[in-house]
Write an enzyme that holds these catalytic residues in place. Structure first.
Site, mmCIF file in Angstrom:
data_model
loop_
_atom_site.group_PDB
_atom_site.id
_atom_site.type_symbol
_atom_site.label_atom_id
_atom_site.label_comp_id
_atom_site.label_asym_id
_atom_site.label_seq_id
_atom_site.Cartn_x
_atom_site.Cartn_y
_atom_site.Cartn_z
ATOM 1 N N HIS A 31 4.635 -33.903 34.247
ATOM 2 C CA HIS A 31 5.741 -33.140 33.670
ATOM 3 C C HIS A 31 6.766 -34.036 32.992
ATOM 4 O O HIS A 31 6.804 -35.251 33.200
ATOM 5 C CB HIS A 31 6.423 -32.276 34.742
ATOM 6 C CG HIS A 31 7.096 -33.063 35.838
ATOM 7 N ND1 HIS A 31 8.414 -33.453 35.778
ATOM 8 C CD2 HIS A 31 6.625 -33.505 37.037
ATOM 9 C CE1 HIS A 31 8.737 -34.108 36.887
ATOM 10 N NE2 HIS A 31 7.674 -34.149 37.668
ATOM 11 N N CYS A 40 4.407 -36.071 42.072
ATOM 12 C CA CYS A 40 4.099 -35.688 40.694
ATOM 13 C C CYS A 40 4.278 -36.886 39.765
ATOM 14 O O CYS A 40 4.854 -37.910 40.144
ATOM 15 C CB CYS A 40 4.998 -34.536 40.249
ATOM 16 S SG CYS A 40 4.640 -32.973 41.084
#
Length: 426
Positions: A325, A344
């Site tokens: 992301h 992440c």
């Protein structure tokens, strides 16, 4: 600027700045390492490089191969590097640089510069002709920056504490690191697909690969030591523009509850709302923050400038609830140690990667359309017409066709280079 004659009457001319020469200068061990006797001879000859410190080093960039890290040839390049490192080890290693004292940089004179020169010559970062004077000249500056780049350090040309620590990793430890990663890369050398994305966790770097060549590289931020990014193979199947962020339970427990104890306005400041599992919105006052009660609810951050996922989220199949992301915390990309996430992977220049993902599978998308969707702030989900393979890998040492050898910290202690089972601080 020409290099003037030294006491031995030899007139040294500056090397040409062609790409070929630059690669040769950067390549570690491009020739045989400097033997101890040769180093002594160089010192006795007092080879001087008269230097006005006016060589520009701002344009020094990391030597990158267009071949991907997971190229089938990478293991062979590592094997060649191992031969050179074995020779260095047989010669007794490359010595150390004294710790302590002030940081050294271009223009300074210090006895430790002699140690630094010897160390950089032994690893092939500095040419032997540079000699062993105690002056930190522009040749030492350029060589140190190359060393820093090869080791994932900020290439500031300053011999500070972190750089000295990397310089002082023994040659036999680096050799073992190469051996470990050669085995690792041979096991991953099969066909990866015509197009794929590779995340190298220790390097905190992403490669977008197309038809055997790196189309683009992206700096990344990956998981902390206690919240590691998983090693896995998967496929990217969907993009979420201007996404909501649903806070994972682990982050609610480890981060959100402590922050709410410190500042009850934290949720409001960050546009995070609370819902029960019937989709009823709650007020923060309805929760006992001195317990784990908050983990029983859903916390959702609205799209916007402060959203933790930034402007886009890249989804791939996995059981760890992780994804690639964007991020509003862009300054983290400028750090050498980019291990800050909860598992992440944050992507620098994410729009370039997203455009490539879309163009390679969904041709009616281009960069202009990507920018336009993000600019609107509206939610939009796009499923790729063809999924893209994704490899989250752990490679701490590799080499390329030009002979340049890269090392990174064994941040998750998976190499166990010292055989202790404890975190190796490399």
């Amino acid at each position: 600027m020409n290099l003037l004659s030294g006491p031995d009457g030899l007139k040294l001319q500056r090397k040409s700045k062609t790409r070929r020469d630059f690669l040769r200068l950067c390549a570690i061990g491009c020739g045989l390492p400097l033997l101890a006797g040769t180093a002594a001879q160089a010192q006795n000859q007092q080879v001087e490089w008269v230097d006005n410190f006016d060589i520009a080093t701002d344009n020094i960039t990391e030597v990158k191969s267009s071949a991907p890290t997971l190229s089938p040839e990478t293991a062979d390049y590592i094997a060649a590097a191992m031969n050179r490192y074995q020779l260095i080890v047989q010669q007794g290693g490359w010595g150390t640089v004294s710790q302590g004292g002030k940081a050294l940089r271009i223009g300074m004179k210090d006895p430790r510069v002699v140690e630094l020169r010897h160390r950089l010559i032994m690893s092939g970062d500095l040419e032997q002709q540079a000699g062993l004077s105690d002056t930190f000249d522009s040749y030492v500056d350029a060589a140190l920056r190359r060393f820093q780049l090869r080791h994932g350090l900020i290439p500031d040309g300053v011999m500070g504490e972190g750089t000295v620590a990397a310089l002082n990793i023994p040659a036999h430890v680096r050799l073992r690191q190469l051996e470990t990663n050669m085995i690792r890369l041979r096991s991953m050398s099969g066909f990866k697909g015509d197009r794929y994305v590779m995340v190298n966790i220790p390097a905190a770097e992403i490669e977008a690969v197309e038809n055997g060549y790196v189309r683009s590289r992206h700096t990344a931020v990956v998981g902390k030591i206690d919240r590691q990014t998983p090693i896995l193979n998967s496929k990217i199947y969907e993009l979420n523009f201007n996404p909501y962020w649903t806070v994972p339970k682990s982050i609610i427990r480890k981060d959100l509850i402590p922050k709410m104890k410190e500042d009850p306005e934290y949720l409001a400041k960050n546009n995070i709302r609370i819902f029960d599992w019937s989709n009823n919105e709650l007020n923060w006052q309805q929760i006992d923050w001195n317990t784990d009660e908050a983990t029983q609810y859903r916390f959702t951050q609205d799209p916007g400038a402060e959203n933790s996922l930034g402007s886009v989220r890249i989804n791939f199949h996995n059981k760890h609830q992780v994804y690639l992301h964007d991020t509003p915390s862009k300054t983290l990309f400028g750090e050498a140690n980019r291990f800050h996430s909860s598992g992440c992977v944050r992507v620098q220049n994410v729009r370039e990667l997203v455009t490539w993902l879309l163009q390679s599978t969904t041709p009616d998308w281009n960069r202009s359309r990507v920018d336009g969707v993000i600019r609107t702030g509206d939610r939009e989900d796009v499923k790729l017409k063809r999924s893209i393979p994704l490899y989250l890998t752990y490679v701490t040492a590799w080499a390329n066709a030009d002979g340049v050898v890269h090392f990174r910290d064994d941040i998750y202690n998976r190499d166990d280079l010292y055989g202790t089972g404890e975190q190796a601080r490399l």
